[in-house]
Motif scaffolding. Structure first.
Motif, PDB file in Angstrom:
ATOM      1  N   TYR A  12       0.668  -1.150   0.128  1.00 61.23           N
ATOM      2  CA  TYR A  12       0.014   0.110   0.060  1.00 61.23           C
ATOM      3  C   TYR A  12       0.879   1.343   0.260  1.00 61.23           C
ATOM      4  O   TYR A  12       1.813   0.915   0.862  1.00 61.23           O
ATOM      5  CB  TYR A  12      -0.642   0.005   1.448  1.00 61.23           C
ATOM      6  CG  TYR A  12      -1.546  -0.865   1.274  1.00 61.23           C
ATOM      7  CD1 TYR A  12      -3.036  -1.598   0.835  1.00 61.23           C
ATOM      8  CD2 TYR A  12      -1.484  -2.046   1.889  1.00 61.23           C
ATOM      9  CE1 TYR A  12      -3.281  -2.270   0.491  1.00 61.23           C
ATOM     10  CE2 TYR A  12      -2.089  -3.352   2.030  1.00 61.23           C
ATOM     11  CZ  TYR A  12      -3.672  -3.740   1.172  1.00 61.23           C
ATOM     12  OH  TYR A  12      -4.226  -4.397   1.189  1.00 61.23           O
ATOM     13  N   VAL A  36      -5.803  -1.513   6.226  1.00 60.08           N
ATOM     14  CA  VAL A  36      -5.472  -0.596   6.291  1.00 60.08           C
ATOM     15  C   VAL A  36      -5.698  -0.073   6.945  1.00 60.08           C
ATOM     16  O   VAL A  36      -7.033   0.962   7.236  1.00 60.08           O
ATOM     17  CB  VAL A  36      -5.155   0.322   5.125  1.00 60.08           C
ATOM     18  CG1 VAL A  36      -4.030   1.472   4.286  1.00 60.08           C
ATOM     19  CG2 VAL A  36      -4.620  -1.496   4.167  1.00 60.08           C
ATOM     20  N   ASP A  94       0.121   9.322   7.713  1.00 54.95           N
ATOM     21  CA  ASP A  94       1.057   8.438   8.177  1.00 54.95           C
ATOM     22  C   ASP A  94      -0.086   7.203   7.602  1.00 54.95           C
ATOM     23  O   ASP A  94      -1.560   6.717   7.327  1.00 54.95           O
ATOM     24  CB  ASP A  94       1.082   7.939   9.145  1.00 54.95           C
ATOM     25  CG  ASP A  94       2.456   6.486   9.545  1.00 54.95           C
ATOM     26  OD1 ASP A  94       3.063   5.870   8.784  1.00 54.95           O
ATOM     27  OD2 ASP A  94       2.199   6.407  10.970  1.00 54.95           O
ATOM     28  N   LEU A  95       0.076   5.347   7.218  1.00 51.30           N
ATOM     29  CA  LEU A  95      -0.179   4.628   7.160  1.00 51.30           C
ATOM     30  C   LEU A  95      -0.024   3.126   8.006  1.00 51.30           C
ATOM     31  O   LEU A  95       1.336   2.957   8.290  1.00 51.30           O
ATOM     32  CB  LEU A  95      -1.148   3.771   5.653  1.00 51.30           C
ATOM     33  CG  LEU A  95      -0.251   2.980   4.811  1.00 51.30           C
ATOM     34  CD1 LEU A  95      -1.347   2.614   3.644  1.00 51.30           C
ATOM     35  CD2 LEU A  95       1.514   3.522   4.734  1.00 51.30           C
ATOM     36  N   VAL A 106      -5.198   4.604   7.621  1.00 48.66           N
ATOM     37  CA  VAL A 106      -4.958   5.653   7.832  1.00 48.66           C
ATOM     38  C   VAL A 106      -5.186   6.787   8.670  1.00 48.66           C
ATOM     39  O   VAL A 106      -6.292   7.098   8.839  1.00 48.66           O
ATOM     40  CB  VAL A 106      -5.683   6.191   6.613  1.00 48.66           C
ATOM     41  CG1 VAL A 106      -4.626   7.623   5.384  1.00 48.66           C
ATOM     42  CG2 VAL A 106      -4.645   5.027   5.163  1.00 48.66           C
ATOM     43  N   GLU A 124      -5.271  10.653   9.014  1.00 46.39           N
ATOM     44  CA  GLU A 124      -5.566  12.062   8.240  1.00 46.39           C
ATOM     45  C   GLU A 124      -6.190  13.500   8.999  1.00 46.39           C
ATOM     46  O   GLU A 124      -6.831  13.561   9.463  1.00 46.39           O
ATOM     47  CB  GLU A 124      -6.594  11.554   7.061  1.00 46.39           C
ATOM     48  CG  GLU A 124      -6.592  11.983   5.541  1.00 46.39           C
ATOM     49  CD  GLU A 124      -6.805  13.521   5.659  1.00 46.39           C
ATOM     50  OE1 GLU A 124      -5.993  14.314   5.368  1.00 46.39           O
ATOM     51  OE2 GLU A 124      -8.032  14.504   6.694  1.00 46.39           O
ATOM     52  N   PRO A 127      -2.808  13.063   4.743  1.00 50.12           N
ATOM     53  CA  PRO A 127      -2.290  12.014   5.124  1.00 50.12           C
ATOM     54  C   PRO A 127      -1.314  11.759   5.564  1.00 50.12           C
ATOM     55  O   PRO A 127      -0.248  12.338   5.094  1.00 50.12           O
ATOM     56  CB  PRO A 127      -2.637  10.515   4.212  1.00 50.12           C
ATOM     57  CG  PRO A 127      -2.459  11.412   3.037  1.00 50.12           C
ATOM     58  CD  PRO A 127      -2.967  13.133   2.689  1.00 50.12           C
ATOM     59  N   LEU A 150       0.824   5.627   0.279  1.00 48.64           N
ATOM     60  CA  LEU A 150       0.215   7.042   0.768  1.00 48.64           C
ATOM     61  C   LEU A 150       0.714   7.968  -0.247  1.00 48.64           C
ATOM     62  O   LEU A 150       1.957   7.866   0.207  1.00 48.64           O
ATOM     63  CB  LEU A 150       0.363   6.745   2.137  1.00 48.64           C
ATOM     64  CG  LEU A 150      -1.028   7.506   2.736  1.00 48.64           C
ATOM     65  CD1 LEU A 150      -2.561   7.451   2.013  1.00 48.64           C
ATOM     66  CD2 LEU A 150       0.162   7.952   4.292  1.00 48.64           C
ATOM     67  N   VAL A 174      -4.294   6.174  -1.460  1.00 48.35           N
ATOM     68  CA  VAL A 174      -3.701   5.146  -0.994  1.00 48.35           C
ATOM     69  C   VAL A 174      -4.223   3.522  -2.055  1.00 48.35           C
ATOM     70  O   VAL A 174      -5.039   4.097  -2.751  1.00 48.35           O
ATOM     71  CB  VAL A 174      -4.767   4.489  -0.154  1.00 48.35           C
ATOM     72  CG1 VAL A 174      -3.980   3.377   0.131  1.00 48.35           C
ATOM     73  CG2 VAL A 174      -4.670   4.974   1.489  1.00 48.35           C
TER      74      VAL A 174
END
Length: 206
Positions: free
Chosen positions: A40, A76, A66-67, A78, A80, A64, A42, A47
């Protein structure tokens, strides 16, 4: 633009050729590998979910930070910042909009499995604190706050990560702080927080 190169870890060696190269938007925020051949990526506004064969874009807001991916690759998370939300994406239903829940100035996230479901750790960009959540998708209360905010020892961390079983949250020091901190997540859940342990690893750890 950025280029993401995909390699087979089982046969990777010096000089190995990538299985695939993907040209992506220039502002890559974070990249996370998952189970199998999935990963994935970002970006502001989306994504990119890659399943080993094809890529699917999941629309999100434009800030965003981080993920994190669950250990089984199904979920997943995220962070935001502009919406002050954490987004939960079901990777088996990428066409569905992400589930959102309120979060205080999300900056970094980490996720781990426990015998009582998933745990989410969130570092916030405002109060410089660590927040813990129980996450049980589909339950009556899918997101439940655990314990009280824990003041981070070194401001905004570049990265955070859980230990196996979610007993510890590992936090890197900010900027010139040369430490990695181990924070007892169980103690936070019990509202009996302990002073973080630290190990010196060198200036500006990532």
């Amino acid at each position: 633009n950025k280029v993401i190169e995909i390699y087979d870890a089982a046969t990777f060696a010096t000089g190995a050729l990538p299985l695939k190269q993907m040209v992506t938007p220039p502002k890559l925020v974070r990249l996370a590998a998952s189970v199998g051949k999935s990963f994935y990526a970002l970006f502001p506004g989306k994504v990119l979910a890659w399943d080993g064969t094809t890529g699917t874009d999941v629309a999100i807001a434009n800030d965003p930070r981080d993920l994190a991916v669950s250990s089984d690759g199904k979920w997943v998370f995220v962070a935001e910042a502009s919406e002050k939300k954490v987004l939960l994406i079901d990777t088996s239903k990428l066409a569905d909009p992400p589930v959102k829940f309120d979060a205080p100035a999300p900056w970094r996230v980490a996720v781990a499995d426990t015998t009582d479901g998933m745990r989410l750790a969130l570092a916030d960009d405002s109060a410089k604190s660590l927040h813990l959540f129980s996450v049980k998708p589909g339950a009556a209360k899918p997101f439940e706050k655990l314990g009280d905010p824990y003041k981070l020892p070194s401001g905004n961390p570049p990265r955070i990560a859980f230990s196996n079983g979610a007993r510890w949250v590992f936090v890197t020091g900010e900027l010139k702080d040369a430490n990695v901190y181990a924070i007892d997540a169980f103690a936070i859940e019990l509202k009996k927080p302990r002073t973080a342990e630290s190990v010196a690893v060198g200036v500006n750890p990532r």
